[in-house]
Enzyme design. Structure first.
Site, PDB file in Angstrom:
ATOM      1  CG  ASP A 164      -2.066   0.610   0.948  1.00 30.90           C
ATOM      2  OD1 ASP A 164      -2.097   1.561   0.143  1.00 30.90           O
ATOM      3  OD2 ASP A 164      -3.291   0.294   1.907  1.00 30.90           O
ATOM      4  CD1 TRP A 205     -10.064   9.605   2.163  1.00 32.77           C
ATOM      5  CD2 TRP A 205      -7.926   8.483   1.697  1.00 32.77           C
ATOM      6  NE1 TRP A 205     -10.277   8.340   1.621  1.00 32.77           N
ATOM      7  CE2 TRP A 205      -8.895   7.697   1.413  1.00 32.77           C
ATOM      8  CE3 TRP A 205      -6.718   7.863   1.503  1.00 32.77           C
ATOM      9  CZ2 TRP A 205      -8.776   6.242   1.025  1.00 32.77           C
ATOM     10  CZ3 TRP A 205      -6.565   6.458   1.208  1.00 32.77           C
ATOM     11  CH2 TRP A 205      -7.707   5.541   1.092  1.00 32.77           C
ATOM     12  N   GLY A 206      -7.617  14.204   1.731  1.00 29.15           N
ATOM     13  CA  GLY A 206      -6.670  15.672   2.160  1.00 29.15           C
ATOM     14  C   GLY A 206      -5.315  15.265   2.216  1.00 29.15           C
ATOM     15  CD  GLU A 212      -5.922  15.200 -11.216  1.00 29.00           C
ATOM     16  OE1 GLU A 212      -4.969  15.533 -10.366  1.00 29.00           O
ATOM     17  OE2 GLU A 212      -7.087  15.402 -10.643  1.00 29.00           O
ATOM     18  CG  ASP A 234      -9.564   2.279  -0.723  1.00 27.82           C
ATOM     19  OD1 ASP A 234      -8.753   2.149  -1.267  1.00 27.82           O
ATOM     20  OD2 ASP A 234      -9.537   2.133   0.607  1.00 27.82           O
TER      21      ASP A 234
END
Ligand code: GLA
Length: 700
Positions: A164, A205-206, A212, A234
């Protein structure tokens, strides 16, 4: 097993040597990362959407259920731990090793892996490419420990790793170099492990990054770095919540940007299947039809099929759908081609996926609207002609034989999933035999010769007059070494019936063979170290400039009397595929290449010998470009991301005109690159290899 990674213009071989090419291999692909564990899309179950932070007991129970429900035997054989397997302090400060959560995984990961292996299942695990930040963005992180962690997972006999990027994003890390470094660590770990990159690519999520750019780059570095890479954020929240249907479409559409990025062993990953998760207040997050739509679309896109929901909670009808062998067979088709959108309107789209074998397609009619609708597939949009047998893959029933089109009622938010069997509608005339690479074409008056690489890897010339390929004369030309060549040949005719053929030998060196005075001469060695097939800007037997991709990913070039030198590469990044070159009627020389982001770039040499800079010509292409000069115009052809043929042309007066689609080539009728030559009266003639492996010759 081959594990190679292209880094900043240099090919770095990890743990292996350059592979011996197989007789059937075509060239023209980048150096993909390949664990060898996912030649077709991998399948399984992941803990995240069904269990959140799991316990070993839950994981064992789901594993048992995968076995007892038949899901394992249908192919869902990876049990993949997501975040939450690790301890609250994920790394032992003394040993530096990652530690499983002591109360949720009291027996430890190796014991669980053994449990899974004993049941014919594989084990997946999770980490993050960033540095653990005390739990702010991520629960664990491998940065600074890539090699140790990869070795630890290998020692645990793990089969798959998801890496991740939550902490990576949190720390503003550039994902490409981080993932590459992680990938190299996995390659060095001593165990083959499937590698999945997860850059969730979200701006909601800031977090400090630009989605992009990330999205764009992921398609570029993904295939050379891992077996799969996430193509969007997600698909849902960890906890089921109403209103997720639009997000299924969102992830599906994001995954459709670059269908050409994937192929056998390397896959776009649009996130997990989330069939029929139960909402806290009763009801389902997605209806059964919506859940089936997600499954059907993931099968059509040849996406990994990882169930996210807890399979123990699914109704039998949903399990039956997920086990539908005809749908799974489409997903697992060995060609690994991602179905592409071939028609669209305000209600929905038609997708077509080329399947192995002649005249076979899997077609989805997607109804995005809130009402049931009659939907139609035109067989020509799927590149088929003649009578077409239609099979309903969801119902597993035949629907008869139809001509032209087929119409069916499709439920709201639903799909019809059809297998079509008809005749491949490739333009032009089919030549006898099969080819294992794209062909070359030369013309001498009305006499055309097509050069192909046969399925045995040998070069073969087929000659016909007046386009009558039924009476083609075939000459076997073998190859300079081992009787074979690699990739697409290049061939040029000049006066007196002479033909010069340039090839890449199995020793990765350039060779030439000349036809003159009615017979073929011997192979001549032209040296160099080629990583793809060559082409030439050919003005005559003593006036040619050969181009090929070198070992460093740059364009290498030589003439009849000069040695190999480098022409660089666009933006100094290794390009891939076969470059194409041509000399125009004023003696200018043009070279075009496909860059790692699937655009075309070109460079021109004027008559004084001065090279221009590299210029971007845009496009999203899925095969090497082909340049051909005819009647004062330079034409550029390439297969696009949706597998149709696109073209642009250049003249000295106007420069490059825009891209246009060639409507003779519907989606999925040809593979690789065209072979092309100037036709009579300023036209262009082409030869290409159809998806059925047969070579066709046509006029463009
Ligand atoms: C990110 C990933 C998800 C999942 C969660 C776990 O959101 O994109 O797939 O792994 O982290 O926290």
């Amino acid at each position: 097993m081959r594990r190679t990674t292209v880094v900043l213009g240099a090919v770095v071989l990890v743990g292996s040597v350059v592979p011996a090419a197989h007789a059937g291999d075509d060239q023209g692909a980048p150096q993909y990362y390949d664990s060898g564990l996912a030649p077709t899309p991998y399948m399984g179950w992941n803990t995240y959407y069904g269990l959140g932070a799991p316990t070993e007991e839950q994981v064992r129970k789901v594993a048992d259920h995968l076995v007892s429900s038949g899901l394992r035997d249908s192919g869902y054989d990876i049990v993949w731990l997501d975040g939450g397997w690790q301890a609250d302090q994920p790394r032992d400060p003394e040993t530096g090793r990652l530690v499983a959560h002591p109360t949720r995984f009291p027996s430890g990961i190796p014991a669980l892996v053994t449990y899974l292996h004993q049941r014919g299942l594989k084990a997946g695990i999770y980490t993050d490419a960033g540095e653990y930040d005390g739990g702010k963005w991520c629960g664990l992180g491998s940065r600074g420990h890539y090699e140790e962690d990869a070795r630890q997972f290998a020692g645990w006999k793990v089969d798959a790793i998801k890496v991740d990027f939550l902490c990576g994003i949190g720390a503003g890390l550039d994902p490409e170099p981080a993932f590459k470094e992680f990938s190299e660590a996995v390659a060095k770990s001593g165990r083959k492990m499937l590698l999945n990159l997860c850059n969730p690519l979200t701006d909601d999520w800031g977090l400090p990054h630009t989605p992009e750019q990330d999205a764009h780059n992921t398609f570029v570095y993904g295939p050379t770095t891992a077996d799969s890479w996430r193509t969007g954020t997600d698909i849902a929240f960890g906890i089921p919540s109403a209103g997720e249907w639009p997000n299924v479409l969102r992830n599906m559409d994001a995954n459709a940007w670059h269908p050409e990025a994937q192929g056998p062993g390397h896959w776009n990953d649009p996130d997990y299947l989330i069939p029929m998760r139960k909402l806290a207040d009763g009801g389902y997050e997605l209806t059964e039809e919506e859940s089936t739509t997600q499954f059907v679309m993931w099968a059509e896109m040849a996406s990994p099929l990882i169930i996210g929901s807890d399979p123990r909670t699914l109704p039998q009808s949903m399990i039956d759908t997920l086990r539908n062998p005809e749908i799974i067979a489409v997903n697992q088709d060995p060609l690994g081609i991602q179905g592409a959108r071939v028609a669209t309107d305000s209600v929905g789209d038609v997708y077509s996926k080329v399947l192995k074998g002649a005249g076979k397609r899997a077609v989805v009619l997607l109804n995005r609207s809130d009402q049931a609708q009659e939907r139609t597939v035109r067989f020509s949009h799927a590149g088929l002609t003649g009578p077409v047998a239609v099979r309903d893959l969801r119902a597993r029933e035949s629907r008869g034989t139809h001509t032209g089109s087929y119409t069916v009622r499709v439920p709201a938010h639903g799909t019809a999933f059809l297998k079509l069997t008809g005749t491949d509608d490739a333009p032009g005339t089919r030549l006898p035999g099969r080819a294992s690479a794209s062909p070359a074409l030369v013309r001498d008056g009305d006499r055309l010769t097509v050069f192909t690489r046969g399925t045995d890897g040998a070069l073969r010339a087929q000659t016909a007059r007046g386009g009558d390929w039924s009476r083609a004369r075939t000459t076997e030309l073998g190859g300079p070494t081992r009787g074979r060549i690699l990739g697409q040949p290049a061939a040029y005719a000049s006066s007196g019936g002479r033909i010069d053929v340039f090839v890449r030998g199995t020793d990765n060196t350039a060779y030439r063979r000349v036809y003159t005075d009615g017979h073929w001469g011997r192979w001549q060695r032209l040296g160099g170290t080629l990583t793809d097939a060559p082409t030439a800007a050919f003005a005559g037997p003593d006036d040619w400039t050969l181009f090929a991709r070198g070992a460093d990913g740059s364009v290498r070039t030589r003439g009849p009397a000069s040695d190999w030198t480098s022409l660089g590469a666009p933006q100094d990044r290794a390009f891939y595929g076969r470059p194409s070159a041509v000399v125009d009627d004023a003696g200018r020389l043009h070279v075009a290449v496909r860059t790692p982001d699937d655009a075309v770039w070109s460079r021109t040499r004027d008559t004084s010998g001065t090279w221009s800079d590299w210029t971007a010509l845009g496009g999203t292409i899925s095969g090497s470009p082909t340049l051909v000069a005819s009647g004062g115009t330079v034409h550029l052809y390439a297969r696009a991301g949706d597998y149709t043929l696109w073209q642009r042309s250049w003249t000295a007066v106007d420069g490059w005109a825009g891209w246009t689609k060639n409507h003779g080539f519907v989606s999925g009728v040809f593979d690789g690159a065209l072979g092309a030559v100037a036709g009579p009266d300023g036209g262009v003639l082409a030869a290409f290899r159809g998806v059925d492996g047969r070579v066709h010759q046509t006029e463009l």
